[in-house]
Design a protein around this motif. Structure first.
Motif, PDB file in Angstrom:
ATOM      1  N   ARG A 206       0.927  -1.297  -0.010  1.00  0.00           N
ATOM      2  CA  ARG A 206       0.301  -0.110  -0.621  1.00  0.00           C
ATOM      3  C   ARG A 206       0.655   1.789  -0.170  1.00  0.00           C
ATOM      4  NH1 ARG A 206      -5.149  -1.224   2.016  1.00  0.00           N
ATOM      5  NH2 ARG A 206      -6.162   1.148   1.167  1.00  0.00           N
ATOM      6  N   ILE A 207       1.683   0.713  -0.435  1.00  0.00           N
ATOM      7  CA  ILE A 207       3.015   2.355   0.550  1.00  0.00           C
ATOM      8  C   ILE A 207       3.195   2.202  -1.068  1.00  0.00           C
ATOM      9  CG2 ILE A 207       5.030   2.784   0.984  1.00  0.00           C
ATOM     10  CD1 ILE A 207       5.500   1.132   2.608  1.00  0.00           C
ATOM     11  N   LEU A 208       2.722   4.273  -0.983  1.00  0.00           N
ATOM     12  CA  LEU A 208       3.470   4.731  -3.012  1.00  0.00           C
ATOM     13  C   LEU A 208       4.473   5.379  -2.513  1.00  0.00           C
ATOM     14  CD1 LEU A 208       2.345   5.321  -5.634  1.00  0.00           C
ATOM     15  CD2 LEU A 208       0.899   7.294  -4.407  1.00  0.00           C
ATOM     16  N   THR A 209       4.520   6.138  -1.094  1.00  0.00           N
ATOM     17  CA  THR A 209       5.422   6.952  -0.902  1.00  0.00           C
ATOM     18  C   THR A 209       5.983   7.402   0.300  1.00  0.00           C
ATOM     19  OG1 THR A 209       3.623   9.111  -2.522  1.00  0.00           O
ATOM     20  CG2 THR A 209       5.486   9.943  -1.086  1.00  0.00           C
ATOM     21  N   VAL A 210       7.216   7.319  -0.021  1.00  0.00           N
ATOM     22  CA  VAL A 210       7.980   7.577   1.621  1.00  0.00           C
ATOM     23  C   VAL A 210       8.895   8.725   1.831  1.00  0.00           C
ATOM     24  CG1 VAL A 210      10.369   6.825   2.495  1.00  0.00           C
ATOM     25  CG2 VAL A 210       8.859   4.822   1.537  1.00  0.00           C
ATOM     26  N   HIS A 211       8.759   9.642   2.873  1.00  0.00           N
ATOM     27  CA  HIS A 211       9.157  10.865   2.809  1.00  0.00           C
ATOM     28  C   HIS A 211      10.446  10.257   4.326  1.00  0.00           C
ATOM     29  CE1 HIS A 211       5.904  13.638   3.189  1.00  0.00           C
ATOM     30  NE2 HIS A 211       6.058  13.582   2.410  1.00  0.00           N
ATOM     31  N   LEU A 212      11.707  11.057   3.557  1.00  0.00           N
ATOM     32  CA  LEU A 212      12.922   9.784   3.954  1.00  0.00           C
ATOM     33  C   LEU A 212      13.813  11.377   4.144  1.00  0.00           C
ATOM     34  CD1 LEU A 212      14.198   7.000   3.567  1.00  0.00           C
ATOM     35  CD2 LEU A 212      15.115   7.803   1.779  1.00  0.00           C
ATOM     36  N   HIS A 213      14.374  11.295   5.178  1.00  0.00           N
ATOM     37  CA  HIS A 213      15.454  11.549   6.369  1.00  0.00           C
ATOM     38  C   HIS A 213      16.447  11.286   7.623  1.00  0.00           C
ATOM     39  CE1 HIS A 213      11.538  13.182   9.127  1.00  0.00           C
ATOM     40  NE2 HIS A 213      11.312  12.721   8.091  1.00  0.00           N
ATOM     41  N   ASP A 214      17.541  11.896   8.084  1.00  0.00           N
ATOM     42  CA  ASP A 214      17.485  11.308   9.371  1.00  0.00           C
ATOM     43  C   ASP A 214      17.342  11.543  10.537  1.00  0.00           C
ATOM     44  OD1 ASP A 214      19.987   9.669  10.639  1.00  0.00           O
ATOM     45  OD2 ASP A 214      20.900  10.446   9.266  1.00  0.00           O
ATOM     46  N   CYS A 215      17.284  10.930  11.770  1.00  0.00           N
ATOM     47  CA  CYS A 215      16.977  11.453  12.726  1.00  0.00           C
ATOM     48  C   CYS A 215      18.075  11.343  14.075  1.00  0.00           C
ATOM     49  CB  CYS A 215      16.216   9.847  13.207  1.00  0.00           C
ATOM     50  SG  CYS A 215      14.246  10.458  12.753  1.00  0.00           S
ATOM     51  N   LEU A 252      10.651  11.600  -1.177  1.00  0.00           N
ATOM     52  CA  LEU A 252      10.012  12.825  -0.773  1.00  0.00           C
ATOM     53  C   LEU A 252      11.696  13.550   0.287  1.00  0.00           C
ATOM     54  CD1 LEU A 252      10.114  15.802  -0.482  1.00  0.00           C
ATOM     55  CD2 LEU A 252       8.669  15.220   1.089  1.00  0.00           C
ATOM     56  N   LEU A 253      12.652  13.580  -0.148  1.00  0.00           N
ATOM     57  CA  LEU A 253      13.780  13.711   1.066  1.00  0.00           C
ATOM     58  C   LEU A 253      13.042  15.053   1.595  1.00  0.00           C
ATOM     59  CD1 LEU A 253      16.600  13.618  -1.622  1.00  0.00           C
ATOM     60  CD2 LEU A 253      15.742  12.061  -0.722  1.00  0.00           C
ATOM     61  N   GLU A 254      13.109  14.642   2.792  1.00  0.00           N
ATOM     62  CA  GLU A 254      12.440  15.791   3.441  1.00  0.00           C
ATOM     63  C   GLU A 254      12.891  16.396   4.663  1.00  0.00           C
ATOM     64  OE1 GLU A 254       7.176  17.125   5.366  1.00  0.00           O
ATOM     65  OE2 GLU A 254       8.010  14.903   5.250  1.00  0.00           O
ATOM     66  N   THR A 255      14.026  17.360   3.952  1.00  0.00           N
ATOM     67  CA  THR A 255      15.024  17.377   5.594  1.00  0.00           C
ATOM     68  C   THR A 255      15.107  18.473   5.347  1.00  0.00           C
ATOM     69  OG1 THR A 255      17.131  17.820   3.138  1.00  0.00           O
ATOM     70  CG2 THR A 255      16.598  16.035   4.315  1.00  0.00           C
ATOM     71  N   TYR A 256      14.919  19.360   7.086  1.00  0.00           N
ATOM     72  CA  TYR A 256      15.108  20.983   7.129  1.00  0.00           C
ATOM     73  C   TYR A 256      16.185  21.667   8.281  1.00  0.00           C
ATOM     74  CZ  TYR A 256       9.514  19.792   7.617  1.00  0.00           C
ATOM     75  OH  TYR A 256       8.362  19.048   7.483  1.00  0.00           O
ATOM     76  N   TYR A 257      17.116  20.217   8.217  1.00  0.00           N
ATOM     77  CA  TYR A 257      18.099  20.988   9.285  1.00  0.00           C
ATOM     78  C   TYR A 257      19.767  20.370   8.879  1.00  0.00           C
ATOM     79  CZ  TYR A 257      14.298  21.488  12.542  1.00  0.00           C
ATOM     80  OH  TYR A 257      12.979  22.022  12.983  1.00  0.00           O
ATOM     81  N   THR A 258      20.672  20.733   9.606  1.00  0.00           N
ATOM     82  CA  THR A 258      22.102  19.652   9.516  1.00  0.00           C
ATOM     83  C   THR A 258      22.078  20.092  10.611  1.00  0.00           C
ATOM     84  OG1 THR A 258      22.859  22.599   9.421  1.00  0.00           O
ATOM     85  CG2 THR A 258      22.288  21.262   7.135  1.00  0.00           C
TER      86      THR A 258
END
Length: 281
Positions: A206-215, A252-258
């Protein structure tokens, strides 16, 4: 696999932002419709969206409004008002032949800790999600997991996906990490302890999209998400392997921060895109 960068109100002027996305080699953008968009987009900005494919070679997806839109609130007047906002945003998005329209469910109520209130919230969530899917006929609708316990747990997402066959899933990896932490550390947690790979396997069809970022994990503190990939602690090789075994088509590479909590540079975005393309072919 198509890769996107996010676009929100802070990314104006849009022309230079679209030029950068094209220059870096992204396939599409995910465009936020949080206030004040789409209401206050200028004619020039709408024109840029209309020519996005022609001038910049970019597709478009939309992220529905989240802040303040409590569409599964148990009070009908609140839910109905929020759903009207969604109808307006879906109507706007439909003009651009979007790859998908992504949104969050949010059913906040001060009494949501009570079983009978939570039952009503989930009934409302099913009702309003079905309305959004029906209104958005013609393009895919994805529900995204929240960074918390309500609609952030796998069983909550499963409830919606099982109830609505035309609904797709957008897995936000960082939100899954935070939801897991809360179930382990916050009073009243459900005890659900799924890893990111478990989420990907559970919903792989059912996955169409992944929001990818680090934690980033620092001691026993709540993890912080939306970091540039490589500035946190996630194992992206294992995550990439799991993504490739799903029906995912968009990332989506959903990155806000360094690491300095500053907004990513153009070089950061370029490096993240090249790294992810290398892992997820």
């Amino acid at each position: 696999m198509k890769f996107a960068t996010m676009i929100w109100y802070g990314d104006r002027p849009l022309r230079s932002t679209f030029e950068m996305a094209h220059r870096l080699g992204f396939d599409y953008i995910e465009f936020s419709l949080d206030y004040p968009w789409p209401d206050e987009l200028t004619k020039e900005e709408v024109g840029l969206l209309e020519k996005l494919k022609e001038e910049y070679g970019l597709g478009i997806a939309f992220h529905g409004p989240w802040a303040g839109t409590v569409i599964s609130h148990p009070r009908d007047e609140i839910s109905d008002a929020c759903l009207k906002i969604y109808e307006k945003c879906l109507r706007f998005a439909g003009k651009f032949n979007p790859l998908y329209f992504n949104f969050h469910q949010s059913g906040y109520a001060a009494t949501s800790g009570f079983k009978e209130i939570r039952k009503r919230i989930f009934e409302k969530a099913l009702e309003t999600t079905r309305a959004i899917v029906n209104f958005g006929r013609g393009f895919p609708i994805t529900i995204e997991n929240n960074p918390g316990r309500i609609f952030g747990r796998a069983k909550d997402i499963k409830f919606l996906l099982e109830g609505i066959k035309d609904l797709n899933f957008c897995l936000d990896v960082g939100h899954a990490v935070i939801s897991k932490w809360e179930t382990q550390h916050v009073k009243g947690g459900s005890g659900e302890k799924l890893e990111i790979e478990d989420w990907l396997n559970l919903f792989k069809d059912r996955i169409l999209t992944v929001h990818l970022h680090d934690c980033l994990f620092e001691g026993d503190s709540k993890p912080m998400d939306h970091f540039v990939i490589g500035k946190g602690n996630l194992d992206f090789e294992n995550i990439a392997k799991a993504i490739k075994n799903t029906s995912c088509k968009h990332i989506l590479l959903e990155t806000y921060y360094t690491e300095k909590r500053t907004y990513p540079s153009e070089e950061d975005l370029k490096n993240n895109l090249e790294f992810c393309r290398g892992l997820i072919k």
